[in-house]
Design a protein around this motif. Structure first.
Motif, short mmCIF file in Angstrom:
data_model
loop_
_atom_site.label_atom_id
_atom_site.label_comp_id
_atom_site.label_asym_id
_atom_site.label_seq_id
_atom_site.Cartn_x
_atom_site.Cartn_y
_atom_site.Cartn_z
N TYR A 38 0.82 -1.21 0.00
CA TYR A 38 0.00 0.00 0.00
C TYR A 38 0.86 1.26 0.00
CZ TYR A 38 -4.78 -1.75 0.60
OH TYR A 38 -6.00 -2.32 0.41
N SER A 39 2.00 1.21 0.69
CA SER A 39 2.81 2.42 0.85
C SER A 39 3.38 2.92 -0.47
CB SER A 39 3.94 2.15 1.84
OG SER A 39 4.88 1.21 1.32
N PHE A 40 3.42 2.07 -1.50
CA PHE A 40 3.95 2.48 -2.80
C PHE A 40 2.84 2.84 -3.79
CE2 PHE A 40 7.36 -0.22 -1.10
CZ PHE A 40 8.43 0.67 -1.22
N GLU A 47 -6.32 -3.56 -6.01
CA GLU A 47 -6.80 -4.20 -7.22
C GLU A 47 -6.56 -3.35 -8.47
OE1 GLU A 47 -10.27 -2.44 -4.84
OE2 GLU A 47 -8.53 -3.71 -4.49
N VAL A 48 -6.33 -2.05 -8.28
CA VAL A 48 -6.06 -1.20 -9.45
C VAL A 48 -4.63 -1.38 -9.92
CG1 VAL A 48 -6.04 1.18 -10.27
CG2 VAL A 48 -7.80 0.44 -8.67
N LEU A 49 -3.71 -1.61 -8.98
CA LEU A 49 -2.30 -1.84 -9.26
C LEU A 49 -1.69 -0.74 -10.14
CD1 LEU A 49 -2.19 -5.70 -9.84
CD2 LEU A 49 -1.56 -4.41 -7.80
N LEU A 54 7.40 6.55 -4.91
CA LEU A 54 7.99 6.87 -3.60
C LEU A 54 7.44 8.19 -3.07
CD1 LEU A 54 11.72 5.90 -4.26
CD2 LEU A 54 10.02 4.60 -2.97
N GLN A 55 6.37 8.67 -3.68
CA GLN A 55 5.80 9.96 -3.31
C GLN A 55 5.36 9.98 -1.85
OE1 GLN A 55 2.49 11.10 -5.74
NE2 GLN A 55 1.94 12.86 -4.46
N ASN A 56 4.78 8.89 -1.38
CA ASN A 56 4.30 8.85 0.00
C ASN A 56 5.45 8.96 0.99
OD1 ASN A 56 1.54 8.38 -0.78
ND2 ASN A 56 2.13 6.27 -1.25
N TYR A 57 6.54 8.27 0.71
CA TYR A 57 7.70 8.35 1.60
C TYR A 57 8.34 9.74 1.55
CZ TYR A 57 7.42 3.31 2.24
OH TYR A 57 6.99 2.05 2.55
N ASN A 256 -6.74 7.70 3.46
CA ASN A 256 -5.50 7.80 2.67
C ASN A 256 -4.60 6.65 3.09
OD1 ASN A 256 -3.26 8.53 1.21
ND2 ASN A 256 -3.27 10.67 1.87
N ARG A 257 -4.93 5.46 2.62
CA ARG A 257 -4.19 4.27 3.03
C ARG A 257 -2.73 4.26 2.56
NH1 ARG A 257 -8.62 -0.24 1.57
NH2 ARG A 257 -9.38 1.45 0.24
N PRO A 258 -2.42 4.76 1.38
CA PRO A 258 -1.00 4.78 0.99
C PRO A 258 -0.13 5.61 1.93
CG PRO A 258 -2.38 5.02 -0.94
CD PRO A 258 -3.30 5.10 0.25
N LEU A 259 -0.59 6.82 2.29
CA LEU A 259 0.20 7.66 3.19
C LEU A 259 0.24 7.06 4.59
CD1 LEU A 259 1.87 10.19 3.58
CD2 LEU A 259 -0.24 11.46 4.04
#
Length: 290
Positions: A38-40, A47-49, A54-57, A256-259
């Motif tokens: 998720y972090s990437f 499911e969208v893939l 690396l924007q979140n990091y 905002n699961r990725p962040l």
């Protein structure tokens, strides 16, 4: 003739550890892998893939609010760990060296009494104790020490530290007690026979031999404390968020699961680095003492 026997023993050992290993793999590794994946992402749906990024990091490392909350979490966890271990060591020492063997079980039983109640209940009890009309304010007012209830003993960092130190005290006492119990008492007698004072015997013999328990207690307290969510929310009143509270906001409130995942992974990496540094410094300390 020996090799087939070894192979059969190896297969028997693998069959024995396979179920718990697979269970740990599913329960621990799968969620961590999901969080890492998720972090990437950018939209928060596996499911969208979409393309990895690396924007979140980058946002985690450059956002001053995230840095401030992470620093606060580290400081609070360090203070709680220090206070807990320093308080737990004399208790464990007393039970191990001063209490008669037939009464040690009773003392350990008393130490584990806080485990009888839920962690959440214990946190709410501290809110009652430190509240505006709580036990502390009522006692001080009844004794005439203060005229009005104190408002600064709740919803601040000090209250969070006190609550966490109390909650994790048994986790620190027990490993230190186990390490002290393993110390050969004849070593202490030999130190005193050689002219060492009790203080120097403790510093040169007891403390180095008890360090495995101290290290275990430190890690057991530090790692969960830095990720504690309930105490800052209840005792801090939501006004003093730690990293777990920020992750919860990103994951649930803002969706905002990725962040949120990037925050979680970054926090895990920082905790791992701090723990490794502590283990390294402890090893250097033991080498110096030896």
């Amino acid at each position: 003739m020996a090799r087939p026997r070894l192979d059969s023993e190896a297969r028997a050992g693998l069959s024995l550890i396979a179920p718990p290993f697979l269970y740990a793999l599913v329960i621990l590794a799968a969620p961590l892998a999901t969080i890492l994946a998720y972090s990437f992402l950018t939209d928060g749906y596996l499911e969208v893939l979409p393309e990895a990024t690396l924007q979140n990091y980058g946002q985690v490392l450059t956002d001053p609010i995230v840095r401030a909350v992470m620093l606060r979490s580290l400081i609070v966890a360090a203070v709680v760990t220090f206070a807990t271990v320093v308080t737990a060591f004399p208790i464990a020492y007393y039970v191990s060296f001063m209490v008669r063997p037939e009464r040690k079980a009773m003392w350990l039983f008393l130490i584990t009494i806080p485990f009888w109640t839920s962690y959440l209940i214990r946190v709410f009890l501290w809110k009652v104790i430190l509240g505006y009309n709580g036990v502390v304010n009522s006692s001080l007012t009844g004794l005439g020490i203060i005229d009005e209830p104190l408002t600064f003993i709740l919803y601040n960092v000090n209250a969070i530290v006190i609550t966490l130190a109390h909650a994790y005290a048994p986790f620190a006492i027990l490993p230190i007690f186990v390490a002290l119990e393993k110390i050969d008492r004849s070593l202490l007698e030999a130190g005193r026979d050689l002219g060492e004072s009790r203080l120097m015997t403790f510093w040169r013999v007891t403390l180095p031999l008890a360090m495995p328990g101290v290290v275990a207690a430190t890690l057991i307290v530090f790692i969960p404390t830095i990720g504690d969510y309930v105490t800052p929310e209840v005792i801090g009143g939501g006004k003093i968020p730690m990293i777990a509270n920020m992750i919860q906001v990103q994951m649930l409130a803002l969706d905002n699961r990725p962040l949120g995942s990037a925050l979680a992974v970054t926090a895990m990496v920082i905790v791992a680095l701090v723990s490794a540094l502590f283990l390294f410094l402890n090893r250097r300390f033991l080498k110096v003492r030896q």
